[in-house]
Design a protein around this motif. Structure first.
Motif, mmCIF file in Angstrom:
data_model
loop_
_atom_site.group_PDB
_atom_site.id
_atom_site.type_symbol
_atom_site.label_atom_id
_atom_site.label_comp_id
_atom_site.label_asym_id
_atom_site.label_seq_id
_atom_site.Cartn_x
_atom_site.Cartn_y
_atom_site.Cartn_z
ATOM 1 N N ILE A 108 0.864 -1.180 0.000
ATOM 2 C CA ILE A 108 0.000 0.000 0.000
ATOM 3 C C ILE A 108 0.901 1.230 0.000
ATOM 4 C CG2 ILE A 108 -1.801 1.258 1.253
ATOM 5 C CD1 ILE A 108 -2.443 -1.474 2.644
ATOM 6 N N TYR A 109 0.773 2.055 -1.043
ATOM 7 C CA TYR A 109 1.587 3.268 -1.148
ATOM 8 C C TYR A 109 0.657 4.478 -1.198
ATOM 9 C CZ TYR A 109 4.789 6.797 -3.071
ATOM 10 O OH TYR A 109 5.543 7.943 -3.278
ATOM 11 N N VAL A 110 0.833 5.395 -0.241
ATOM 12 C CA VAL A 110 0.000 6.598 -0.210
ATOM 13 C C VAL A 110 0.607 7.607 -1.174
ATOM 14 C CG1 VAL A 110 -1.053 8.374 1.201
ATOM 15 C CG2 VAL A 110 -0.618 6.118 2.187
ATOM 16 N N TYR A 111 0.042 7.661 -2.363
ATOM 17 C CA TYR A 111 0.538 8.528 -3.436
ATOM 18 C C TYR A 111 0.227 9.989 -3.130
ATOM 19 C CZ TYR A 111 1.303 10.012 -8.296
ATOM 20 O OH TYR A 111 1.760 10.623 -9.441
ATOM 21 N N LYS A 112 -0.976 10.211 -2.578
ATOM 22 C CA LYS A 112 -1.380 11.563 -2.187
ATOM 23 C C LYS A 112 -2.440 11.470 -1.103
ATOM 24 C CE LYS A 112 -3.293 15.943 -3.822
ATOM 25 N NZ LYS A 112 -3.876 16.696 -4.956
ATOM 26 N N GLY A 113 -2.369 12.349 -0.103
ATOM 27 C CA GLY A 113 -3.395 12.389 0.932
ATOM 28 C C GLY A 113 -3.117 11.432 2.073
ATOM 29 N N SER A 114 -4.134 10.675 2.477
ATOM 30 C CA SER A 114 -4.001 9.778 3.626
ATOM 31 C C SER A 114 -5.082 8.707 3.560
ATOM 32 C CB SER A 114 -4.126 10.563 4.938
ATOM 33 O OG SER A 114 -5.419 11.152 5.026
ATOM 34 N N THR A 122 -6.177 -3.125 14.941
ATOM 35 C CA THR A 122 -5.368 -1.926 15.147
ATOM 36 C C THR A 122 -5.456 -1.027 13.921
ATOM 37 O OG1 THR A 122 -3.808 -3.094 16.589
ATOM 38 C CG2 THR A 122 -3.054 -1.031 15.606
ATOM 39 N N ILE A 123 -5.749 0.249 14.126
ATOM 40 C CA ILE A 123 -5.859 1.193 13.014
ATOM 41 C C ILE A 123 -4.518 1.888 12.797
ATOM 42 C CG2 ILE A 123 -6.966 3.292 12.182
ATOM 43 C CD1 ILE A 123 -9.462 2.497 13.689
ATOM 44 N N HIS A 124 -4.004 1.786 11.591
ATOM 45 C CA HIS A 124 -2.775 2.465 11.201
ATOM 46 C C HIS A 124 -3.153 3.637 10.298
ATOM 47 C CE1 HIS A 124 -0.266 -1.013 12.535
ATOM 48 N NE2 HIS A 124 -1.347 -1.691 12.176
ATOM 49 N N THR A 125 -2.851 4.847 10.724
ATOM 50 C CA THR A 125 -3.120 6.023 9.901
ATOM 51 C C THR A 125 -1.920 6.261 8.995
ATOM 52 O OG1 THR A 125 -4.530 7.008 11.609
ATOM 53 C CG2 THR A 125 -3.663 8.475 9.909
ATOM 54 N N LEU A 126 -2.152 6.217 7.701
ATOM 55 C CA LEU A 126 -1.077 6.352 6.725
ATOM 56 C C LEU A 126 -1.184 7.703 6.027
ATOM 57 C CD1 LEU A 126 -1.247 2.795 5.062
ATOM 58 C CD2 LEU A 126 -0.051 3.499 7.154
ATOM 59 N N VAL A 127 -0.047 8.358 5.848
ATOM 60 C CA VAL A 127 -0.018 9.673 5.193
ATOM 61 C C VAL A 127 0.847 9.595 3.942
ATOM 62 C CG1 VAL A 127 -0.408 10.890 7.363
ATOM 63 C CG2 VAL A 127 1.940 10.451 6.597
#
Length: 357
Positions: A108-114, A122-127
């Motif tokens: 999973i790659y966050v290209y833009k945003g989050s 467990t919730i992982h917040t990705l930016v």
């Protein structure tokens, strides 16, 4: 499709028909517009709904189940043997969050945003710039309820003994993660995470992969896969001291890891009978085991390893076709040319000439 490095952003920002449906559904649902929501749902073409594997909790489907507060996929996500070993897609925005697992590694790659990625509660917040890699058969759910762009890179396990083999031989947290998930018998780490921030080299490499993948020009799958390999290699270079690896968890492993390691080491000359004898299995049983785990038969896995090696020698040297055929484990040049042509659509010599244009 006429895409380039300058137009890929616009392409990714545009909304597909699926995303438009999900966005309309989300907005009506969150604003409690019940009548408009019912109109939207009743107007959906059910053939299109199933063909595009749409997920909406109000519409029953054998593909998923709805329990209070949760959507769960009923099937393990996978794809056909004929697909490339590495696939890319934009995660559908506004799709209802649903739990699922898959038969492949997912990057999973966050290209833009989050976005948020829920793993084992467990919730992982990705930016932006974050990379999160999941091992096969790890149940999780992704939530994207805005215009953020999340890229999913799906990596078949057999890619580790094929296209990603050179990378897996370099000691790193990433190669250790892949090896544990594939080949370690008793335990493995379910996920790996790193935060790359505004690393332009990584983002531009992912852009190039996406341009090739979505353009579907000649050899798009091979070139896109090479860019993904480069992305992972740069990830090791820039982030080698900044990986977070999940604590190991137990698993009931078979000898598949050791089996694949032997195939990877001796694919030029190995026979199924020799492999079965080494592990004290029948050829039929070991063949079934390989097929279940990799999605390929022994013969097709061996063929792909030989061709990947042959293609590398073909493009990186001036060796004769006869020498390459023999070096890759083929008994005759004619047989090698026939197999190569069926896989790549042209002869080895033509493939080499095309690469130099």
């Amino acid at each position: 499709m006429n895409l380039n490095i300058h137009t890929i952003d616009s392409y990714l920002h545009s909304y597909t028909k699926r995303e438009q449906l999900y966005r309309d559904y989300y907005q009506l649902k969150t604003n409690d517009k019940t009548e408009e929501l019912q109109d939207l749902l009743s107007g959906i073409d059910m053939d299109w709904f199933e063909r595009n594997r749409i997920i909406l909790p109000e519409i029953p489907s054998p593909r998923y189940q709805v329990i209070p507060g949760k959507l769960i996929q009923n099937e393990m996500l996978s794809w056909k043997d004929t697909s490339p070993d590495i696939l890319l897609e934009k995660h559908p925005r506004y799709i209802p969050e649903f739990e699922h697992d898959h038969a492949y590694f997912e990057l999973i790659y966050v290209y833009k945003g989050s976005c948020t990625n829920r793993v084992d509660g467990t919730i992982h917040t990705l930016v932006e710039g974050d990379v999160f890699i999941l091992a096969p058969r790890i149940r999780h759910s992704i939530a994207v309820f805005d215009d953020s762009i999340i890229i999913n890179v799906q990596i078949k396990p057999q890619a580790l003994s094929g296209q990603l083999n050179p990378l897996c031989r370099v000691p790193s947290s990433l190669s250790d993660f892949f090896h544990q998930a594939m080949w370690q018998e008793n335990s493995y780490s379910p996920w790996l995470f790193t935060r790359t921030g505004q690393n332009t080299s990584l983002k531009n490499t992912m852009r190039q992969a996406l341009v090739e993948y979505f353009s579907h020009q000649e050899l798009w799958d091979i070139i896109a896969g090479e860019h993904v390999t480069l992305f992972l290699s740069l990830l090791v270079r820039y982030q080698k001291n900044d990986f977070t690896v999940a604590p190991q968890t137990k698993k009931n492993g078979k000898k598949i890891g050791a089996i694949l390691a032997v195939i990877q080491e001796h694919y030029k000359t190995l026979t199924l009978a020799d492999l079965a004898k080494q592990f004290h299995y029948s050829p039929q049983y070991i063949s079934t085991l390989i097929k279940e785990h990799t999605g390929k038969t022994f013969v097709s896995l061996q063929r792909d390893l030989r061709l990947d090696y042959a293609r590398h020698i073909l493009l990186s040297s001036n060796s004769s076709i006869s020498f390459i055929a023999s070096d890759a484990g083929y008994e005759s040049e004619e047989h090698f040319i026939r197999i190569f042509k069926s896989q790549f659509g042209c002869s080895p010599l033509k493939y080499r000439q095309n690469s130099k244009k």
